[in-house]
Design a protein around this motif. Structure first.
Motif, PDB file in Angstrom:
ATOM      1  N   THR A 194       0.694  -1.245   0.389  1.00  0.00           N
ATOM      2  CA  THR A 194      -0.088  -0.082  -0.116  1.00  0.00           C
ATOM      3  C   THR A 194       1.046   0.803   0.115  1.00  0.00           C
ATOM      4  N   GLY A 236     -10.533  -3.559   2.008  1.00  0.00           N
ATOM      5  CA  GLY A 236     -11.016  -3.145   0.734  1.00  0.00           C
ATOM      6  C   GLY A 236     -12.472  -2.175   0.483  1.00  0.00           C
ATOM      7  N   ASP A 240     -10.038   1.008   0.120  1.00  0.00           N
ATOM      8  CA  ASP A 240      -9.357   0.508  -1.314  1.00  0.00           C
ATOM      9  C   ASP A 240     -10.379  -0.420  -2.153  1.00  0.00           C
ATOM     10  N   TRP A 241     -11.625   0.398  -2.765  1.00  0.00           N
ATOM     11  CA  TRP A 241     -12.627  -0.690  -3.762  1.00  0.00           C
ATOM     12  C   TRP A 241     -11.130  -1.568  -4.350  1.00  0.00           C
ATOM     13  N   ARG A 242     -10.241  -1.091  -4.975  1.00  0.00           N
ATOM     14  CA  ARG A 242      -9.082  -2.427  -5.393  1.00  0.00           C
ATOM     15  C   ARG A 242      -8.895  -3.794  -4.959  1.00  0.00           C
ATOM     16  N   LEU A 245     -11.454  -6.183  -5.174  1.00  0.00           N
ATOM     17  CA  LEU A 245     -11.289  -6.260  -6.604  1.00  0.00           C
ATOM     18  C   LEU A 245      -9.896  -8.065  -6.747  1.00  0.00           C
ATOM     19  N   GLY A 246      -9.656  -7.368  -6.874  1.00  0.00           N
ATOM     20  CA  GLY A 246      -7.968  -8.201  -6.206  1.00  0.00           C
ATOM     21  C   GLY A 246      -8.474  -9.177  -5.694  1.00  0.00           C
TER      22      GLY A 246
END
Length: 470
Positions: A194, A236, A240-242, A245-246
């Protein structure tokens, strides 16, 4: 003549100060590296490091003993866990177990907490952790690829999961302990990820996290897999929404690639095997122990001796139950509620301290103005513009090689990423603690105390930085 003698003595002292400083630090790095690979070697390195650190205190006037932020709960835990020995049915065994294990944990905390004092040392410790983690992951994948039959072992219900013939454990004692270690390592890598400031760093850390996640899946440890998924899902949603997704992509690929993993994870919510039922029975027995011995507990390390008196499930089966499969209940049973509260103060205090640290970048130095900065409009002399452009081009640095880029970290990014990673790593131990007691394993406990000492050192470094800036 007397002055010459004093100079010689001072030179001799300085020489040994340098040796004790270097040797004690090498011992720290050796312990950190060997913890996951050779625990006996790590313990030997730790003992050597403690002796050398004491000698450094005696010879180096600039190296002062410092109080760490959570020394009070640590001392309370040491005291109350020692007092619990008096309640043990076998005081000799409990005393032997206590001074061997708790002594090792306390000395690890002392050694790392006193030695780590700057960013360069943090870099070296992270390299030692990373080197060991890579070897653990590679060996785990090797076990899975070339096969290891665990049908005769007691890690899984063979009748419920007849297709499950591989559960890797790498350099650790069993798959569940390896899975707990991998949760910790993934969290540490994610914290650094991060704060990474370049594509090379993100590629390296991302690749390692995917490999560690694959090795984690190969353990088929349901609790640890769900714990790391929960940590990433919550992070997430909050940050951070990414990350969501990951996590979904990697998890989906692993589940599609291995149907047995899907079956194992979904069995948590069913009664396919007996492990959930057994855990509930162990917890019921442990709660009864706590009710009968609330203050001093049953004695450090005495769970296996006392459990037969509270055996409501196995009913005298020839199986030794050595812990409660719940971190919180196990501590409360063995050392009493006050001792467990002291440990939890230290445990969660470490987690919150690490999560709240914020390492800000250093203040930008003022840039000296040049004659070209004094232009009043865009119609400046074309010749001056060309000169300025050539000067800027001359300042551009060549592209940094991949490995050098991965190695070079700014202090505020490295320390901030490690602090976040340590907080999440302790959180993973806390969540795993609801269904298992990973700290029953000695290297796992040593690793936790080492992380706690690192978090304490970071807190002191942050405090010093704030005082300097203030």
């Amino acid at each position: 003549m007397r002055e010459i003698h004093q100079r010689r003595r001072e030179a001799f002292r300085q020489k040994w100060c340098k040796r004790f400083k270097d040797w004690s630090w090498y011992a720290v790095l050796a312990e950190v590296f060997l913890l996951a690979l050779w625990p006996a070697g790590a313990t030997l390195a730790m003992l050597t490091g403690v002796v050398l650190t004491v000698l450094r205190f005696r010879t180096d006037r600039t190296f002062k003993f410092r109080q760490l932020p959570l020394d009070v709960p640590v001392c309370l835990f040491l005291l109350l866990s020692g007092v619990s020995i008096l309640a043990s049915p076998d005081r000799g065994f409990s005393f032997y177990n206590w001074y061997n294990l708790v002594g090792v944990y306390a000395l690890t905390y002392f050694l790392v907490g006193q030695q780590v004092r700057d960013g360069q040392q943090v870099r070296q410790i992270l390299l030692a952790i990373a080197g060991a983690a890579v070897l653990v992951v590679l060996y785990g994948i090797y076990q899975f690829v070339f096969g290891i039959d665990i049908s005769a072992m007691k890690w899984v219900d063979g009748e419920a999961f007849p297709e499950l013939r591989k559960r890797v454990f790498s350099t650790w004692e069993n798959p569940n302990i390896l899975a707990g270690y991998l949760d910790i390592i993934i969290c540490l890598a994610f914290g650094l990820f991060t704060k990474a400031d370049s594509r090379a760093k993100r590629i390296l850390l991302g690749t390692f996290m995917v490999a560690a996640a694959a090795c984690l899946a190969m353990t088929y440890a349901r609790g640890a897999c769900l714990v790391i998924a929960v940590i990433f899902l919550v992070y997430g949603m909050v940050k951070d929404w990414r990350v969501l997704l990951g996590c979904a992509v990697v998890g989906g690929i692993l589940l599609l690639a291995d149907p047995v993993l899907y079956e194992r994870l979904t069995s948590v919510f069913t009664k396919v095997d007996t492990s959930a039922e057994m855990r509930l029975a162990f917890w019921e027995s442990t709660v009864a122990m706590i009710q009968d011995h609330p203050f001093f507990g049953i004695g450090w390390g005495a769970y296996w001796m006392v459990y037969p008196e509270y055996d409501f499930y196995l009913q005298g089966a020839d199986i030794r139950i050595v812990h409660a499969h719940n971190l919180y209940l196990n501590y409360a049973a063995e050392i009493g509620i006050p001792g467990a509260l002291a440990f939890l103060w230290f445990f969660f205090g470490t987690m919150f301290s690490a999560l709240r640290q914020r390492f800000e970048p250093p203040a930008a130095e003022p840039v000296e103005a040049t004659p070209f900065d004094l232009r009043e409009d865009a119609a400046a002399d074309a010749e001056l513009q060309r000169v300025e452009q050539s000067m800027q081009a001359a300042k551009e640095q060549p592209e940094t090689p991949f490995w050098q880029d991965c190695r070079d970290w700014q202090d505020h990014r490295l320390l901030g990423g490690l602090s976040l990673g340590l907080g999440l790593a302790v959180l993973s131990v806390a969540l795993n603690g609801f269904t298992d007691d990973l700290l029953f394993n000695i290297p796992s406990s040593m690793f936790l105390w080492m992380m706690a000492a690192l978090a304490a050192a970071l807190a002191l470094m942050h405090e010093v930085k704030e005082q300097q800036e203030g």
